[in-house]
Write a protein that holds these residues in place. Structure first.
Motif, PDB file in Angstrom:
ATOM      1  N   ALA A  94       0.820  -1.213   0.000  1.00 19.23           N
ATOM      2  CA  ALA A  94       0.000   0.000   0.000  1.00 19.23           C
ATOM      3  C   ALA A  94       0.853   1.262   0.000  1.00 19.23           C
ATOM      4  CB  ALA A  94      -0.920   0.000   1.225  1.00 19.23           C
ATOM      5  N   LEU A  95       0.263   2.325  -0.502  1.00 17.74           N
ATOM      6  CA  LEU A  95       0.799   3.679  -0.419  1.00 17.74           C
ATOM      7  C   LEU A  95      -0.140   4.473   0.465  1.00 17.74           C
ATOM      8  CD1 LEU A  95       1.525   4.289  -4.195  1.00 17.74           C
ATOM      9  CD2 LEU A  95       3.184   3.717  -2.428  1.00 17.74           C
ATOM     10  N   TRP A  96       0.372   5.552   1.067  1.00 16.54           N
ATOM     11  CA  TRP A  96      -0.494   6.357   1.923  1.00 16.54           C
ATOM     12  C   TRP A  96      -0.187   7.835   1.775  1.00 16.54           C
ATOM     13  CZ3 TRP A  96       1.994   9.342   5.549  1.00 16.54           C
ATOM     14  CH2 TRP A  96       3.285   8.955   5.902  1.00 16.54           C
ATOM     15  N   LEU A  97      -1.186   8.622   2.092  1.00 12.77           N
ATOM     16  CA  LEU A  97      -1.062  10.074   2.221  1.00 12.77           C
ATOM     17  C   LEU A  97      -1.633  10.454   3.577  1.00 12.77           C
ATOM     18  CD1 LEU A  97      -2.390  11.397  -1.206  1.00 12.77           C
ATOM     19  CD2 LEU A  97      -0.047  11.553  -0.361  1.00 12.77           C
ATOM     20  N   MET A  98      -1.011  11.418   4.237  1.00  9.52           N
ATOM     21  CA  MET A  98      -1.534  11.903   5.507  1.00  9.52           C
ATOM     22  C   MET A  98      -1.734  13.407   5.412  1.00  9.52           C
ATOM     23  SD  MET A  98      -0.372  11.443   9.473  1.00  9.52           S
ATOM     24  CE  MET A  98       1.327  11.778   9.166  1.00  9.52           C
ATOM     25  N   ARG A  99      -2.865  13.842   5.925  1.00 10.14           N
ATOM     26  CA  ARG A  99      -3.210  15.261   5.911  1.00 10.14           C
ATOM     27  C   ARG A  99      -3.419  15.740   7.339  1.00 10.14           C
ATOM     28  NH1 ARG A  99      -3.849  19.739   2.324  1.00 10.14           N
ATOM     29  NH2 ARG A  99      -4.884  21.287   3.615  1.00 10.14           N
ATOM     30  N   GLU A 100      -2.712  16.816   7.705  1.00  6.12           N
ATOM     31  CA  GLU A 100      -2.920  17.490   8.987  1.00  6.12           C
ATOM     32  C   GLU A 100      -3.757  18.737   8.736  1.00  6.12           C
ATOM     33  OE1 GLU A 100       0.312  17.755  11.958  1.00  6.12           O
ATOM     34  OE2 GLU A 100       1.557  17.154  10.260  1.00  6.12           O
ATOM     35  N   ALA A 101      -4.486  19.162   9.741  1.00  8.61           N
ATOM     36  CA  ALA A 101      -5.239  20.405   9.624  1.00  8.61           C
ATOM     37  C   ALA A 101      -4.260  21.575   9.528  1.00  8.61           C
ATOM     38  CB  ALA A 101      -6.155  20.581  10.826  1.00  8.61           C
ATOM     39  N   ALA A 102      -4.498  22.473   8.581  1.00  9.79           N
ATOM     40  CA  ALA A 102      -3.669  23.669   8.414  1.00  9.79           C
ATOM     41  C   ALA A 102      -4.361  24.852   9.087  1.00  9.79           C
ATOM     42  CB  ALA A 102      -3.452  23.963   6.937  1.00  9.79           C
ATOM     43  N   ASP A 103      -3.567  25.775   9.620  1.00  4.94           N
ATOM     44  CA  ASP A 103      -4.135  26.947  10.284  1.00  4.94           C
ATOM     45  C   ASP A 103      -4.698  27.973   9.299  1.00  4.94           C
ATOM     46  OD1 ASP A 103      -3.541  25.958  12.814  1.00  4.94           O
ATOM     47  OD2 ASP A 103      -1.531  26.842  12.786  1.00  4.94           O
ATOM     48  N   SER A 104      -4.199  27.958   8.063  1.00  6.75           N
ATOM     49  CA  SER A 104      -4.656  28.930   7.073  1.00  6.75           C
ATOM     50  C   SER A 104      -4.298  28.413   5.676  1.00  6.75           C
ATOM     51  CB  SER A 104      -3.982  30.280   7.307  1.00  6.75           C
ATOM     52  OG  SER A 104      -2.605  30.181   7.003  1.00  6.75           O
ATOM     53  N   PRO A 105      -4.881  29.010   4.635  1.00  7.75           N
ATOM     54  CA  PRO A 105      -4.528  28.601   3.271  1.00  7.75           C
ATOM     55  C   PRO A 105      -3.045  28.778   2.950  1.00  7.75           C
ATOM     56  CG  PRO A 105      -6.562  29.866   3.250  1.00  7.75           C
ATOM     57  CD  PRO A 105      -5.997  29.961   4.649  1.00  7.75           C
ATOM     58  N   THR A 106      -2.380  29.733   3.581  1.00  9.36           N
ATOM     59  CA  THR A 106      -0.951  29.912   3.310  1.00  9.36           C
ATOM     60  C   THR A 106      -0.113  28.779   3.897  1.00  9.36           C
ATOM     61  OG1 THR A 106      -0.701  31.322   5.259  1.00  9.36           O
ATOM     62  CG2 THR A 106      -1.122  32.423   3.159  1.00  9.36           C
ATOM     63  N   GLU A 107      -0.653  28.056   4.863  1.00 11.40           N
ATOM     64  CA  GLU A 107       0.036  26.922   5.463  1.00 11.40           C
ATOM     65  C   GLU A 107      -0.330  25.593   4.786  1.00 11.40           C
ATOM     66  OE1 GLU A 107       2.311  27.160   8.096  1.00 11.40           O
ATOM     67  OE2 GLU A 107       2.146  29.275   7.572  1.00 11.40           O
ATOM     68  N   ASP A 108      -1.206  25.662   3.796  1.00 11.91           N
ATOM     69  CA  ASP A 108      -1.716  24.464   3.122  1.00 11.91           C
ATOM     70  C   ASP A 108      -0.606  23.613   2.510  1.00 11.91           C
ATOM     71  OD1 ASP A 108      -4.187  23.023   2.146  1.00 11.91           O
ATOM     72  OD2 ASP A 108      -3.179  23.422   0.233  1.00 11.91           O
ATOM     73  N   TRP A 109       0.438  24.237   1.993  1.00  9.76           N
ATOM     74  CA  TRP A 109       1.516  23.548   1.294  1.00  9.76           C
ATOM     75  C   TRP A 109       2.204  22.481   2.147  1.00  9.76           C
ATOM     76  CZ3 TRP A 109       6.467  23.628   3.148  1.00  9.76           C
ATOM     77  CH2 TRP A 109       6.746  24.570   4.129  1.00  9.76           C
ATOM     78  N   LYS A 110       2.228  22.635   3.452  1.00 11.49           N
ATOM     79  CA  LYS A 110       2.954  21.690   4.309  1.00 11.49           C
ATOM     80  C   LYS A 110       2.020  20.726   5.062  1.00 11.49           C
ATOM     81  CE  LYS A 110       3.343  24.755   8.294  1.00 11.49           C
ATOM     82  NZ  LYS A 110       4.254  25.413   9.202  1.00 11.49           N
ATOM     83  N   ALA A 111       0.750  20.716   4.713  1.00 12.24           N
ATOM     84  CA  ALA A 111      -0.217  19.924   5.472  1.00 12.24           C
ATOM     85  C   ALA A 111      -0.363  18.489   4.969  1.00 12.24           C
ATOM     86  CB  ALA A 111      -1.589  20.614   5.455  1.00 12.24           C
ATOM     87  N   THR A 112       0.125  18.179   3.793  1.00 11.06           N
ATOM     88  CA  THR A 112      -0.003  16.821   3.236  1.00 11.06           C
ATOM     89  C   THR A 112       1.369  16.185   3.089  1.00 11.06           C
ATOM     90  OG1 THR A 112      -2.008  17.430   2.037  1.00 11.06           O
ATOM     91  CG2 THR A 112      -0.866  15.456   1.307  1.00 11.06           C
ATOM     92  N   ARG A 113       1.489  14.961   3.586  1.00  8.97           N
ATOM     93  CA  ARG A 113       2.726  14.185   3.431  1.00  8.97           C
ATOM     94  C   ARG A 113       2.437  12.947   2.625  1.00  8.97           C
ATOM     95  NH1 ARG A 113       4.776  13.445   9.455  1.00  8.97           N
ATOM     96  NH2 ARG A 113       3.032  14.618  10.173  1.00  8.97           N
TER      97      ARG A 113
END
Length: 113
Positions: A94-113
């Motif tokens: 399997a492959l996986w993606l993890m998403r954390e809640a971002a504080d704002s749209p400008t922080e969106d870039w670092k919310a998905t691994r």
């Protein structure tokens, strides 16, 4: 190849999958391995689906884990396939993606691994 039952990854993650419905849906629980971030990560619920294993002998599957965490909100999705070896042993890849809640749209870039 049926997902029902207990599975353990090479990294020590544990997954337990309930019986699979006629439509291919399942639920269960997921506990990450020791290197996944410490004791604040608890056993978390998972929901998913699998191709009909009676039609496709090595079916694909997907499931979502909504992590039970104290300080943040995370969701992971897994997508993979169950393989049956020549000796009858079932293995999941399997492959996986993890998403954390971002504080704002400008922080969106670092919310998905």
């Amino acid at each position: 190849c049926f997902l029902s039952g207990s599975w353990r990854s090479d990294a020590g993650c544990q997954m337990v999958v309930s019986d699979i419905s006629k439509e291919g849906r399942f639920s269960g629980s997921y506990l990450p391995g020791p290197g996944a971030g410490g004791p604040e990560i608890l056993t978390s619920a998972l929901e998913g689906s699998q191709q009909d294993a009676e039609v496709v002998p090595q079916p694909t599957f997907s499931f979502t884990v909504h992590w039970k965490l104290q300080e943040t909100s995370r969701t992971s999705v897994f997508l993979g396939q169950c393989y049956v070896g020549t000796n009858g042993e079932e293995t999941l890849h399997a492959l996986w993606l993890m998403r954390e809640a971002a504080d704002s749209p400008t922080e969106d870039w670092k919310a998905t691994r």
